[in-house]
Design an enzyme around this catalytic site. Structure first.
Site, PDB file in Angstrom:
ATOM      1  N   ARG A  23      20.808   7.763  -7.232  1.00 16.40           N
ATOM      2  CA  ARG A  23      19.543   7.084  -6.931  1.00 16.40           C
ATOM      3  C   ARG A  23      18.409   7.550  -7.829  1.00 16.40           C
ATOM      4  O   ARG A  23      17.407   6.884  -7.989  1.00 16.40           O
ATOM      5  CB  ARG A  23      19.125   7.326  -5.474  1.00 16.40           C
ATOM      6  CG  ARG A  23      20.099   6.807  -4.455  1.00 16.40           C
ATOM      7  CD  ARG A  23      19.718   7.287  -3.069  1.00 16.40           C
ATOM      8  NE  ARG A  23      19.766   8.756  -3.058  1.00 16.40           N
ATOM      9  CZ  ARG A  23      19.043   9.532  -2.245  1.00 16.40           C
ATOM     10  NH1 ARG A  23      18.218   9.002  -1.373  1.00 16.40           N
ATOM     11  NH2 ARG A  23      19.162  10.841  -2.295  1.00 16.40           N
ATOM     12  N   GLN A  47     -10.145  19.937  -6.536  1.00 16.89           N
ATOM     13  CA  GLN A  47     -10.203  18.755  -7.383  1.00 16.89           C
ATOM     14  C   GLN A  47      -8.850  18.576  -8.057  1.00 16.89           C
ATOM     15  O   GLN A  47      -8.207  19.552  -8.421  1.00 16.89           O
ATOM     16  CB  GLN A  47     -11.291  18.949  -8.441  1.00 16.89           C
ATOM     17  CG  GLN A  47     -11.509  17.777  -9.350  1.00 16.89           C
ATOM     18  CD  GLN A  47     -12.754  17.955 -10.217  1.00 16.89           C
ATOM     19  OE1 GLN A  47     -13.746  18.536  -9.781  1.00 16.89           O
ATOM     20  NE2 GLN A  47     -12.712  17.453 -11.431  1.00 16.89           N
ATOM     21  N   ASN A  49      -7.129  16.378 -11.323  1.00 17.43           N
ATOM     22  CA  ASN A  49      -7.472  15.584 -12.495  1.00 17.43           C
ATOM     23  C   ASN A  49      -6.226  15.000 -13.132  1.00 17.43           C
ATOM     24  O   ASN A  49      -5.143  15.585 -13.051  1.00 17.43           O
ATOM     25  CB  ASN A  49      -8.187  16.455 -13.538  1.00 17.43           C
ATOM     26  CG  ASN A  49      -9.454  17.073 -13.012  1.00 17.43           C
ATOM     27  OD1 ASN A  49     -10.158  16.470 -12.217  1.00 17.43           O
ATOM     28  ND2 ASN A  49      -9.755  18.280 -13.454  1.00 17.43           N
ATOM     29  N   HIS A  62     -10.857  25.075 -22.796  1.00 16.29           N
ATOM     30  CA  HIS A  62     -11.866  24.995 -21.750  1.00 16.29           C
ATOM     31  C   HIS A  62     -11.741  26.158 -20.779  1.00 16.29           C
ATOM     32  O   HIS A  62     -10.639  26.636 -20.509  1.00 16.29           O
ATOM     33  CB  HIS A  62     -11.726  23.676 -20.971  1.00 16.29           C
ATOM     34  CG  HIS A  62     -11.880  22.471 -21.835  1.00 16.29           C
ATOM     35  ND1 HIS A  62     -11.214  21.293 -21.574  1.00 16.29           N
ATOM     36  CD2 HIS A  62     -12.630  22.248 -22.946  1.00 16.29           C
ATOM     37  CE1 HIS A  62     -11.540  20.394 -22.495  1.00 16.29           C
ATOM     38  NE2 HIS A  62     -12.397  20.947 -23.334  1.00 16.29           N
ATOM     39  N   LYS A  72      -6.057  26.684 -12.441  1.00 18.65           N
ATOM     40  CA  LYS A  72      -5.454  25.359 -12.613  1.00 18.65           C
ATOM     41  C   LYS A  72      -3.936  25.458 -12.497  1.00 18.65           C
ATOM     42  O   LYS A  72      -3.334  26.439 -12.931  1.00 18.65           O
ATOM     43  CB  LYS A  72      -5.790  24.784 -13.997  1.00 18.65           C
ATOM     44  CG  LYS A  72      -7.251  24.541 -14.238  1.00 18.65           C
ATOM     45  CD  LYS A  72      -7.501  24.063 -15.657  1.00 18.65           C
ATOM     46  CE  LYS A  72      -8.982  23.877 -15.919  1.00 18.65           C
ATOM     47  NZ  LYS A  72      -9.245  23.544 -17.321  1.00 18.65           N
ATOM     48  N   TYR A 132      -3.547  17.973 -13.259  1.00 18.61           N
ATOM     49  CA  TYR A 132      -3.807  19.368 -12.911  1.00 18.61           C
ATOM     50  C   TYR A 132      -4.674  19.481 -11.675  1.00 18.61           C
ATOM     51  O   TYR A 132      -5.622  18.750 -11.479  1.00 18.61           O
ATOM     52  CB  TYR A 132      -4.361  20.176 -14.081  1.00 18.61           C
ATOM     53  CG  TYR A 132      -5.451  19.570 -14.920  1.00 18.61           C
ATOM     54  CD1 TYR A 132      -6.747  20.050 -14.856  1.00 18.61           C
ATOM     55  CD2 TYR A 132      -5.167  18.552 -15.823  1.00 18.61           C
ATOM     56  CE1 TYR A 132      -7.746  19.525 -15.655  1.00 18.61           C
ATOM     57  CE2 TYR A 132      -6.160  18.019 -16.623  1.00 18.61           C
ATOM     58  CZ  TYR A 132      -7.440  18.514 -16.526  1.00 18.61           C
ATOM     59  OH  TYR A 132      -8.433  17.985 -17.323  1.00 18.61           O
ATOM     60  N   GLU A 143     -19.226  25.050 -17.186  1.00 15.36           N
ATOM     61  CA  GLU A 143     -18.025  24.757 -17.978  1.00 15.36           C
ATOM     62  C   GLU A 143     -18.322  24.992 -19.456  1.00 15.36           C
ATOM     63  O   GLU A 143     -19.366  24.589 -19.953  1.00 15.36           O
ATOM     64  CB  GLU A 143     -17.596  23.308 -17.771  1.00 15.36           C
ATOM     65  CG  GLU A 143     -17.366  22.924 -16.330  1.00 15.36           C
ATOM     66  CD  GLU A 143     -16.136  23.558 -15.720  1.00 15.36           C
ATOM     67  OE1 GLU A 143     -15.149  23.811 -16.448  1.00 15.36           O
ATOM     68  OE2 GLU A 143     -16.154  23.814 -14.509  1.00 15.36           O
TER      69      GLU A 143
END
Length: 192
Positions: A23, A47, A49, A62, A72, A132, A143
């Protein structure tokens, strides 16, 4: 779930066990239990993303102000990316070091990136889709970035895509204007 610590403290690679039959397949992409067993901490989801990138798109490096920082849990659900973790903690013995992991749907690996570490990835084919989960929400004033092509980082970004065609790095205006690692340190932007 198989878990391996990366050479940078605060970063791990998670490889889920795939269960398949005629399957299709099923896997647990994330379990709090596995994360806690490996890292000793939970990931509270503030959050989630999703980014879709053309081949050659380079996003990052980042990071967020610490505290609170932003952890993350990153995976690639379509296409393929070279995912990179950079130690930006000025007091860390691995400050400036990086490690990379190929993320693609085949193995469905994920990378957990703790607070104070930088994150970047390069899309290796059109339509690469990265998902993420983040421990804290996006906060524009907190940031920051380090230029992903800074020679001091020594990141060996791919020069060809999955089919062997040449890749040209495509950066956002913000990432292209990001300071080098030395400049970010001098400006006091980096986590301590």
């Amino acid at each position: 779930m198989d878990v391996a610590a990366m050479g940078i403290e605060g970063a791990w690679v998670f490889t889920p066990r795939r269960h398949g039959d005629d399957r299709g397949s099923f896997l647990e992409l994330f379990t709090q239990r596995s994360l806690v067993a490996a890292t000793g901490r939970e990931l509270s989801l503030a959050q989630a993303n999703l980014s879709v990138s053309a081949a050659g798109v380079l996003r990052g490096v980042h990071f967020a102000d610490v505290p609170p920082g932003q952890a993350k849990y990153v995976t690639c659900v379509a296409g393929a990316v070279l995912d990179v973790v950079v130690d930006l903690r000025t007091s860390s013995p691995t400050f400036g070091a990086h490690e990379s992991v190929l993320l693609e749907p085949g193995e469905q690996r994920a990378v957990f990136i703790g607070e104070g570490l930088g994150h970047a990835f390069c899309s290796l084919e059109a339509g690469s889709t990265v998902v993420y989960a983040c421990s804290t929400p996006y906060t524009p004033g907190a940031e920051h970035g380090v230029h992903p092509l800074d020679p001091a980082l020594g990141i060996g970004w791919p020069t060809t895509d999955r089919q062997g065609s040449p890749l040209t790095p495509v950066l956002s205006e913000k990432d292209a204007a990001a300071p080098t690692l030395a400049e970010a340190k001098e400006q006091g932007l980096l986590p301590r």
